[in-house]
Motif scaffolding. Structure first.
Motif, PDB file in Angstrom:
ATOM      1  N   PHE A   1       0.830  -1.204   0.000  1.00 40.99           N
ATOM      2  CA  PHE A   1       0.000   0.000   0.000  1.00 40.99           C
ATOM      3  C   PHE A   1       0.866   1.256   0.000  1.00 40.99           C
ATOM      4  O   PHE A   1       0.620   2.206  -0.757  1.00 40.99           O
ATOM      5  CB  PHE A   1      -0.916  -0.002   1.224  1.00 40.99           C
ATOM      6  N   THR A   2       1.887   1.266   0.859  1.00 39.83           N
ATOM      7  CA  THR A   2       2.749   2.431   0.965  1.00 39.83           C
ATOM      8  C   THR A   2       3.517   2.687  -0.322  1.00 39.83           C
ATOM      9  O   THR A   2       3.627   3.828  -0.785  1.00 39.83           O
ATOM     10  CB  THR A   2       3.748   2.263   2.125  1.00 39.83           C
ATOM     11  N   SER A   3       4.045   1.633  -0.920  1.00 42.66           N
ATOM     12  CA  SER A   3       4.782   1.797  -2.180  1.00 42.66           C
ATOM     13  C   SER A   3       3.852   2.260  -3.293  1.00 42.66           C
ATOM     14  O   SER A   3       4.260   3.029  -4.170  1.00 42.66           O
ATOM     15  CB  SER A   3       5.473   0.489  -2.573  1.00 42.66           C
ATOM     16  N   GLY A   4       2.593   1.815  -3.246  1.00 43.62           N
ATOM     17  CA  GLY A   4       1.624   2.276  -4.239  1.00 43.62           C
ATOM     18  C   GLY A   4       1.338   3.753  -4.095  1.00 43.62           C
ATOM     19  O   GLY A   4       1.335   4.505  -5.074  1.00 43.62           O
ATOM     20  N   TRP A   5       1.117   4.192  -2.852  1.00 42.36           N
ATOM     21  CA  TRP A   5       0.874   5.615  -2.605  1.00 42.36           C
ATOM     22  C   TRP A   5       2.060   6.458  -3.080  1.00 42.36           C
ATOM     23  O   TRP A   5       1.890   7.470  -3.765  1.00 42.36           O
ATOM     24  CB  TRP A   5       0.644   5.859  -1.113  1.00 42.36           C
ATOM     25  N   ALA A   6       3.264   6.027  -2.730  1.00 39.14           N
ATOM     26  CA  ALA A   6       4.461   6.781  -3.103  1.00 39.14           C
ATOM     27  C   ALA A   6       4.695   6.761  -4.615  1.00 39.14           C
ATOM     28  O   ALA A   6       5.147   7.756  -5.187  1.00 39.14           O
ATOM     29  CB  ALA A   6       5.678   6.217  -2.377  1.00 39.14           C
ATOM     30  N   SER A   7       4.376   5.649  -5.274  1.00 42.80           N
ATOM     31  CA  SER A   7       4.567   5.557  -6.726  1.00 42.80           C
ATOM     32  C   SER A   7       3.666   6.534  -7.467  1.00 42.80           C
ATOM     33  O   SER A   7       4.030   7.029  -8.541  1.00 42.80           O
ATOM     34  CB  SER A   7       4.283   4.127  -7.205  1.00 42.80           C
ATOM     35  N   GLY A   8       2.502   6.809  -6.914  1.00 45.98           N
ATOM     36  CA  GLY A   8       1.605   7.765  -7.547  1.00 45.98           C
ATOM     37  C   GLY A   8       2.138   9.179  -7.509  1.00 45.98           C
ATOM     38  O   GLY A   8       1.712  10.036  -8.294  1.00 45.98           O
TER      39      GLY A   8
ATOM     40  N   ALA B   1       1.764  -0.877  -9.574  1.00 46.88           N
ATOM     41  CA  ALA B   1       1.290  -2.262  -9.655  1.00 46.88           C
ATOM     42  C   ALA B   1       2.453  -3.238  -9.797  1.00 46.88           C
ATOM     43  O   ALA B   1       2.476  -4.299  -9.161  1.00 46.88           O
ATOM     44  CB  ALA B   1       0.327  -2.409 -10.831  1.00 46.88           C
ATOM     45  N   VAL B   2       3.421  -2.883 -10.627  1.00 46.88           N
ATOM     46  CA  VAL B   2       4.568  -3.772 -10.851  1.00 46.88           C
ATOM     47  C   VAL B   2       5.403  -3.913  -9.581  1.00 46.88           C
ATOM     48  O   VAL B   2       5.786  -5.023  -9.190  1.00 46.88           O
ATOM     49  CB  VAL B   2       5.436  -3.239 -12.010  1.00 46.88           C
ATOM     50  N   VAL B   3       5.697  -2.799  -8.929  1.00 46.66           N
ATOM     51  CA  VAL B   3       6.478  -2.847  -7.687  1.00 46.66           C
ATOM     52  C   VAL B   3       5.744  -3.675  -6.628  1.00 46.66           C
ATOM     53  O   VAL B   3       6.344  -4.498  -5.938  1.00 46.66           O
ATOM     54  CB  VAL B   3       6.752  -1.422  -7.157  1.00 46.66           C
ATOM     55  N   ALA B   4       4.429  -3.455  -6.523  1.00 49.52           N
ATOM     56  CA  ALA B   4       3.633  -4.203  -5.547  1.00 49.52           C
ATOM     57  C   ALA B   4       3.664  -5.701  -5.844  1.00 49.52           C
ATOM     58  O   ALA B   4       3.801  -6.522  -4.935  1.00 49.52           O
ATOM     59  CB  ALA B   4       2.198  -3.690  -5.549  1.00 49.52           C
ATOM     60  N   ALA B   5       3.533  -6.055  -7.117  1.00 49.73           N
ATOM     61  CA  ALA B   5       3.558  -7.471  -7.497  1.00 49.73           C
ATOM     62  C   ALA B   5       4.913  -8.098  -7.203  1.00 49.73           C
ATOM     63  O   ALA B   5       5.002  -9.241  -6.740  1.00 49.73           O
ATOM     64  CB  ALA B   5       3.219  -7.607  -8.975  1.00 49.73           C
ATOM     65  N   LEU B   6       5.976  -7.349  -7.452  1.00 53.69           N
ATOM     66  CA  LEU B   6       7.324  -7.856  -7.152  1.00 53.69           C
ATOM     67  C   LEU B   6       7.519  -8.056  -5.653  1.00 53.69           C
ATOM     68  O   LEU B   6       8.098  -9.049  -5.217  1.00 53.69           O
ATOM     69  CB  LEU B   6       8.374  -6.886  -7.700  1.00 53.69           C
ATOM     70  N   LEU B   7       7.027  -7.105  -4.867  1.00 53.43           N
ATOM     71  CA  LEU B   7       7.134  -7.233  -3.406  1.00 53.43           C
ATOM     72  C   LEU B   7       6.365  -8.450  -2.912  1.00 53.43           C
ATOM     73  O   LEU B   7       6.828  -9.182  -2.027  1.00 53.43           O
ATOM     74  CB  LEU B   7       6.606  -5.969  -2.735  1.00 53.43           C
ATOM     75  N   ALA B   8       5.181  -8.665  -3.484  1.00 54.29           N
ATOM     76  CA  ALA B   8       4.371  -9.817  -3.079  1.00 54.29           C
ATOM     77  C   ALA B   8       5.048 -11.124  -3.479  1.00 54.29           C
ATOM     78  O   ALA B   8       5.039 -12.099  -2.721  1.00 54.29           O
ATOM     79  CB  ALA B   8       2.985  -9.724  -3.712  1.00 54.29           C
ATOM     80  N   GLY B   9       5.643 -11.129  -4.667  1.00 56.98           N
ATOM     81  CA  GLY B   9       6.337 -12.329  -5.115  1.00 56.98           C
ATOM     82  C   GLY B   9       7.538 -12.655  -4.255  1.00 56.98           C
ATOM     83  O   GLY B   9       7.864 -13.829  -4.047  1.00 56.98           O
ATOM     84  N   GLU B  10       8.180 -11.627  -3.733  1.00 58.29           N
ATOM     85  CA  GLU B  10       9.350 -11.833  -2.878  1.00 58.29           C
ATOM     86  C   GLU B  10       8.955 -12.404  -1.521  1.00 58.29           C
ATOM     87  O   GLU B  10       9.641 -13.268  -0.969  1.00 58.29           O
ATOM     88  CB  GLU B  10      10.072 -10.488  -2.681  1.00 58.29           C
ATOM     89  N   SER B  11       7.821 -11.932  -0.977  1.00 57.33           N
ATOM     90  CA  SER B  11       7.418 -12.370   0.363  1.00 57.33           C
ATOM     91  C   SER B  11       6.600 -13.653   0.350  1.00 57.33           C
ATOM     92  O   SER B  11       6.644 -14.442   1.288  1.00 57.33           O
ATOM     93  CB  SER B  11       6.598 -11.268   1.043  1.00 57.33           C
TER      94      SER B  11
ATOM     95  N   LEU C   1      -1.251 -10.915  -8.130  1.00 60.22           N
ATOM     96  CA  LEU C   1      -2.323 -10.193  -8.816  1.00 60.22           C
ATOM     97  C   LEU C   1      -3.040  -9.254  -7.856  1.00 60.22           C
ATOM     98  O   LEU C   1      -3.328  -8.093  -8.192  1.00 60.22           O
ATOM     99  CB  LEU C   1      -3.318 -11.184  -9.429  1.00 60.22           C
ATOM    100  N   ALA C   2      -3.307  -9.739  -6.650  1.00 65.50           N
ATOM    101  CA  ALA C   2      -3.966  -8.900  -5.646  1.00 65.50           C
ATOM    102  C   ALA C   2      -3.075  -7.740  -5.241  1.00 65.50           C
ATOM    103  O   ALA C   2      -3.532  -6.601  -5.081  1.00 65.50           O
ATOM    104  CB  ALA C   2      -4.320  -9.737  -4.416  1.00 65.50           C
ATOM    105  N   ALA C   3      -1.785  -8.014  -5.081  1.00 64.94           N
ATOM    106  CA  ALA C   3      -0.839  -6.953  -4.716  1.00 64.94           C
ATOM    107  C   ALA C   3      -0.778  -5.900  -5.811  1.00 64.94           C
ATOM    108  O   ALA C   3      -0.751  -4.696  -5.534  1.00 64.94           O
ATOM    109  CB  ALA C   3       0.546  -7.548  -4.480  1.00 64.94           C
ATOM    110  N   GLY C   4      -0.761  -6.343  -7.066  1.00 68.52           N
ATOM    111  CA  GLY C   4      -0.730  -5.406  -8.179  1.00 68.52           C
ATOM    112  C   GLY C   4      -1.955  -4.517  -8.206  1.00 68.52           C
ATOM    113  O   GLY C   4      -1.870  -3.318  -8.488  1.00 68.52           O
ATOM    114  N   ALA C   5      -3.099  -5.105  -7.890  1.00 67.46           N
ATOM    115  CA  ALA C   5      -4.336  -4.320  -7.860  1.00 67.46           C
ATOM    116  C   ALA C   5      -4.300  -3.276  -6.757  1.00 67.46           C
ATOM    117  O   ALA C   5      -4.708  -2.120  -6.957  1.00 67.46           O
ATOM    118  CB  ALA C   5      -5.537  -5.256  -7.669  1.00 67.46           C
ATOM    119  N   ILE C   6      -3.792  -3.655  -5.591  1.00 70.51           N
ATOM    120  CA  ILE C   6      -3.698  -2.715  -4.470  1.00 70.51           C
ATOM    121  C   ILE C   6      -2.713  -1.592  -4.797  1.00 70.51           C
ATOM    122  O   ILE C   6      -3.019  -0.404  -4.651  1.00 70.51           O
ATOM    123  CB  ILE C   6      -3.261  -3.441  -3.182  1.00 70.51           C
TER     124      ILE C   6
END
Length: 205
Positions: free
Chosen positions: A8-15, A83-93, A99-104
C-alpha cells in the motif's frame, strides 16, 4: 508478516514519484538494508535508469505548467509502476498473491497520482513559481521519508500514507474551483495555438 502495508505504501508513493520509489527500494536492497526488496529492483541497469528519470522528474516537477504536462504523461506510468512494484514485493514475500498486490499498488498509485495532479493544477493558477518548488520538494521528501520508514515499520508507514492520501483527496475537493480555472486556461491556450497555427481568426464578440 503480511506484505500488504508495504504494498500500500509503495503504491501511494509511486503515484507521486514512481522513479524515487524504485530507486530507493533498489538501493535499500542492494546495500543490504532490507531483505524484502526483490532482486529485479536491485539490478544496476534498473537503478541507473530510475536515477536518471528521477533527476528528470526533479527538474520538470518544479517548473509551472511543465509539471502538469509531466503529470499528464505519467497518468498511466505511475499506476503501472505501482502495480509492478507491488507485485514484485508480493512475489518476494509469498504472503500475498501477486495479482492482488498489483491491484492494491496500482489503484493506490492512481489515487495518489490524481491527488498530486489536481493539486498541481490548483497551484499553477498562482502567478509565482515558488509554490511549485515548495510542493515538489515536500513531495520528494515525503516519498523518501515514508518509503524509508516503511522498510523498518511498514504498518505505521501505511497508516501515514493512508492519512496523507485522505488529506490529499480532501484538499483536491477544496481546490476544485482552482483546478477548473487551470483547465479553462489550458484549453484557451490550446485554442489560441490552434488558431495561430491555422491562420484563423477569432469570431467577433
Amino acid at each position: 508478516m503480511s506484505v500488504i502495508p508495504l504494498v500500500f505504501t509503495s503504491g501511494w508513493a509511486s503515484g507521486i514519484n514512481a522513479y524515487a520509489v524504485v530507486l530507493l527500494l533498489g538501493l535499500f536492497g542492494a546495500t543490504g538494508v532490507s531483505d524484502e526488496v526483490p532482486a529485479a529492483l536491485q539490478r544496476t541497469d534498473v537503478l541507473i535508469v530510475a536515477g536518471v528519470l528521477f533527476l528528470c522528474e526533479a527538474v520538470a516537477d518544479k517548473i509551472p505548467y511543465v509539471d502538469s504536462v509531466w503529470d499528464t504523461a505519467h497518468t498511466v506510468i505511475r499506476p503501472v509502476a505501482g502495480a509492478v512494484v507491488a507485485a514484485l514485493l508480493a512475489g518476494e514475500s509469498g504472503s500475498l498473491p501477486e495479482l492482488a498486490a498489483g491491484a492494491i499498488g496500482g489503484s493506490t498509485a492512481l489515487m495518489s497520482h490524481l491527488v498530486k495532479a489536481g493539486t498541481r493544477m490548483a497551484v499553477n493558477t498562482s502567478p509565482e513559481p515558488f509554490s511549485n518548488v515548495g510542493m515538489s520538494i515536500a513531495e520528494d521528501l515525503g516519498v523518501a521519508g515514508v518509503i524509508t520508514f516503511a522498510i523498518f515499520n511498514p504498518v505505521a508507514a501505511a497508516v501515514i500514507a493512508a492519512v496523507l492520501l485522505v488529506l490529499g483527496i480532501v484538499t483536491v475537493l477544496f481546490l476544485a474551483s482552482r483546478i477548473r480555472r487551470f483547465l479553462r486556461r489550458r484549453a484557451r491556450r490550446r485554442e489560441e495555438k490552434r488558431m495561430a497555427g491555422t491562420g484563423g481568426h477569432w469570431p467577433p464578440g
